[in-house]
Design a protein around this motif. Structure first.
Motif, short mmCIF file in Angstrom:
data_model
loop_
_atom_site.label_atom_id
_atom_site.label_comp_id
_atom_site.label_asym_id
_atom_site.label_seq_id
_atom_site.Cartn_x
_atom_site.Cartn_y
_atom_site.Cartn_z
N GLN A 1 0.84 -1.19 0.00
CA GLN A 1 0.00 0.00 0.00
C GLN A 1 0.88 1.24 0.00
N GLY A 2 0.74 2.02 -1.04
CA GLY A 2 1.48 3.27 -1.12
C GLY A 2 0.54 4.46 -1.13
N ILE A 3 1.02 5.55 -1.62
CA ILE A 3 0.24 6.79 -1.72
C ILE A 3 -0.19 6.99 -3.16
N ALA A 4 -1.49 7.16 -3.37
CA ALA A 4 -2.00 7.42 -4.71
C ALA A 4 -1.47 8.76 -5.20
N ALA A 5 -0.70 8.73 -6.28
CA ALA A 5 -0.07 9.96 -6.77
C ALA A 5 -0.67 10.46 -8.06
N ALA A 6 -1.01 9.55 -8.99
CA ALA A 6 -1.61 9.92 -10.27
C ALA A 6 -2.50 8.78 -10.72
N PRO A 7 -3.75 9.05 -11.08
CA PRO A 7 -4.73 7.98 -11.34
C PRO A 7 -4.42 7.17 -12.59
N GLY A 8 -4.93 5.91 -12.57
CA GLY A 8 -4.78 5.03 -13.72
C GLY A 8 -4.36 3.63 -13.31
N LEU A 9 -4.62 2.67 -14.18
CA LEU A 9 -4.24 1.28 -13.95
C LEU A 9 -3.07 0.92 -14.86
N ALA A 10 -2.19 0.05 -14.37
CA ALA A 10 -1.07 -0.41 -15.20
C ALA A 10 -0.61 -1.77 -14.72
N TYR A 11 -0.10 -2.56 -15.65
CA TYR A 11 0.47 -3.88 -15.32
C TYR A 11 1.57 -4.16 -16.32
N GLY A 12 2.73 -4.58 -15.81
CA GLY A 12 3.82 -4.90 -16.71
C GLY A 12 5.09 -5.24 -15.97
N PRO A 13 6.17 -5.49 -16.72
CA PRO A 13 7.44 -5.84 -16.11
C PRO A 13 8.11 -4.63 -15.46
N VAL A 14 8.89 -4.92 -14.44
CA VAL A 14 9.57 -3.86 -13.70
C VAL A 14 10.86 -3.46 -14.41
N LYS A 15 11.11 -2.17 -14.43
CA LYS A 15 12.38 -1.63 -14.88
C LYS A 15 12.93 -0.78 -13.75
N LYS A 16 13.99 -1.27 -13.09
CA LYS A 16 14.58 -0.53 -11.98
C LYS A 16 15.56 0.51 -12.52
N ILE A 17 15.49 1.69 -11.96
CA ILE A 17 16.42 2.73 -12.37
C ILE A 17 16.95 3.44 -11.13
N THR A 18 18.07 4.09 -11.32
CA THR A 18 18.60 4.95 -10.27
C THR A 18 18.86 6.33 -10.87
N THR A 19 18.51 7.33 -10.14
CA THR A 19 18.75 8.70 -10.61
C THR A 19 19.81 9.39 -9.75
#
Length: 576
Positions: free
Chosen positions: A11-29
């Motif tokens: 459970q996180g914080i809802a930030a921007a609406p919409g549904l999504a499903y897919g593979p993870v892409k980890k990034i570092t900034t």
């Protein structure tokens, strides 16, 4: 995580609406720390390299800011003002120059200075300053990339559609996300009012933030399902959960297809009241998109892009050509054009704008008229010529006194007189209006309405000025809402006053396209809803689902509440 047979709900914080499903892409900034270091360099050469990199970074940030300004129906581009201010900060510049003067190479001088300021900000353990720390790291990386010939490393562009997973995202990375390749993003840190969240919502990218330490264990082999409206995330969901997701996604998609197929139908309530649903645009490309999505016209043509994309004042002919291109696309539909709203979050040095302690209360928009009447004269001439065969409506932003309006009308009459003497082809049946963005204008709306043909309410700025809240400031952003009872009362005052004088009223802030606000605004008597083109099909459907008496009852009830939360809770119960 990579425990595919064990779905992990988070459970996180809802930030921007919409549904999504897919593979993870980890990034570092994170900013690159492995930089060359040497202390036997020519200070003049290294300072020249430093200056070149800063200029390049400044140009990139200005371009991002300009693009976000015209791409979104909001003031979210002001986020990048902080980035530009860092590059102009005399303390930071002096510290870098001192190290370079001691023989250090530009990369080392820059990274050490950025590290120093980042640590100083983080020591204060303040939410706002934490965001500023992210900003300075973002700027630091951009300049460092130029010093090391690694430009564009901040741009995230996966080869296949993915869900981005990261500890946090910088504003620059968020603003340049490729919507075709990034399904959504999830962050271990962040808040609903962080810069990444604000930009995600503006750009229409589903997002969940604040997922915590456990989320940092996610693997690129994981699949992830997110609901940006609720903050629910499932890592490695079950087949049943995926099936439910696809069903909900398909249902939403079917509604969107139906909305788009009906988008060219008029927005008429069930009992016959018709309103206009028009588009906020900032380019010819936006205009074409608005036509495809059923816009009844243009309710806000932002003209700042003509000035933000140049390092000098655009001449009249170049302005006319741009306006003619938009006019050709929109045809006979009504066009409401806002004269340039420069200043505030959109500084343009060649026009005489300067860094100000509080730019949103400073020298911007119509307030430039005393010192630079030539700018408005040139724009009036260009508009009259460029939209010679259009249903042209011109409106002035940030008007707060009748004196400003009268001066602008005098300049407008001069422009018409000049073109008439030149025998130039120009628009004839032009309507003249103002934006209601300042509380003083709403309070004196009856007086203003006697001098103009229409109002357009800018709820983004009206909310900011009424509540004295900067919504990009994480410490106070929760106080900013156009559902605040005071804002609603000002909207009602403006609409009632205009109607009493026989004038029509539009609204071109984010509120116009908010499904929660549409029945309320209908009930208040709004005549024109102006929004981002993508919101038009849904808004038309919602308007057609209400009748006027019903929406008037909703508005009357909503205005009785004293708390923003009560207004929103009530309106949530009225949704169709």
């Amino acid at each position: 995580m990579n425990q595919s047979k064990y779905p992990i709900p988070l459970q996180g914080i809802a930030a921007a609406p919409g549904l999504a499903y897919g593979p993870v892409k980890k990034i570092t900034t994170d900013i690159q720390r492995d930089v060359p270091r040497s202390q036997e360099n020519n200070p003049v050469e290294q300072q020249a390299r430093m200056d070149t990199a800063v200029r390049a970074a400044r140009k990139e940030i200005s371009n991002i800011k300009s693009r976000i300004s015209v791409q979104t129906n909001s003031n979210d581009a002001q986020i990048f003002d902080a980035h530009l201010s860092f590059l102009n900060d005399p303390v930071l510049i002096k510290k870098v120059s001192n190290m370079i003067g001691q023989g250090w190479n530009a990369e080392a001088a820059w990274i050490d200075t950025i590290d120093y300021f980042e640590k100083q900000l983080k020591k204060l353990n303040d939410p706002l300053l934490q965001a500023r720390a992210m900003d300075i790291v973002d700027v630091g990386k951009r300049v460092l990339d130029h010093l090391m010939d690694q430009a564009d490393s901040l741009i995230i562009s996966p080869e296949q559609p993915v869900v981005i997973a990261a500890d946090d995202l910088s504003p620059s990375s968020t603003a340049t996300l490729d919507k075709d390749a990034v399904l959504a993003f999830c962050l271990a840190g962040g808040s609903a009012t962080s810069h990444a969240s604000i930009l995600a919502k503006a750009l229409g990218i589903p997002a969940v933030v604040g997922l915590g330490e456990q989320f940092k264990q996610i693997s690129e082999n994981d699949q992830i399902l997110i609901n940006g409206s609720t903050g629910n995330v499932v890592v490695n969901p079950t087949p049943e959960q995926v099936e439910t997701y696809h069903r909900e996604k398909d249902e939403r998609h079917q509604v969107e297809l139906t909305d788009r197929s009906n988008a060219n139908l008029p927005a008429v309530t069930r009992d016959g009241r018709q309103v206009l649903v028009v588009a906020n645009i900032g380019s010819a490309e936006d205009a074409a998109n608005a036509r495809r999505l059923g816009a009844d016209g243009v309710g806000l043509l932002r003209t700042e892009f003509l000035y933000l994309n140049h390092d000098h004042m655009p001449d009249e002919e170049s302005q006319v050509l741009v306006y003619q291109e938009i006019a050709d696309i929109m045809g006979n539909l009504p066009l409401v054009v806002r004269t340039m709203d420069i200043g505030g979050d959109k500084a343009v040095p060649y026009l005489g704008t300067k860094d100000e302690a509080n730019p949103f209360l400073g020298w911007r928009a119509i307030r430039m008229i005393d010192e630079r009447p030539d700018i408005l004269l040139s724009q009036f001439r260009s508009l009259l010529r460029g939209f010679a065969n259009s249903q042209l409506h011109i409106m002035l932003p940030m008007v707060s006194s009748l004196d400003e309006l009268e001066k602008a009308l005098e300049i407008y009459r001069t422009a018409r007189s000049q073109l008439l003497s030149e025998k130039a082809l120009m628009a004839e049946e032009v309507k003249f209006g103002i934006m209601v963005e300042v509380p003083a204008t709403a309070i004196l709306a009856r007086q203003f309405a006697r001098h103009v043909d229409f109002f357009s309410i800018g709820t983004n700025d009206l909310t900011q000025y009424t509540l004295a809240v900067d919504r990009t400031n994480q410490r106070v952003a929760h106080l900013s809402s156009y559902f605040h009872p005071a804002v609603l009362q000002l909207i009602k005052m403006a609409i009632d006053a205009a109607h009493q004088e026989g004038k029509w009223v539009g609204l071109c802030g984010e509120m116009a396209g908010d499904p929660l606000a549409i029945p309320l605004l209908l009930g208040l008597g709004l005549d024109e809803f102006s929004m981002t083109p993508n919101s038009i099909p849904q808004a038309k459907r919602l308007i057609r689902s209400f009748d006027l008496a019903q929406s008037q009852e909703i508005a009357t009830t909503a205005l009785q509440y004293a708390h923003t939360a009560e207004v929103k809770e009530y309106l949530n119960g009225q949704k169709h």
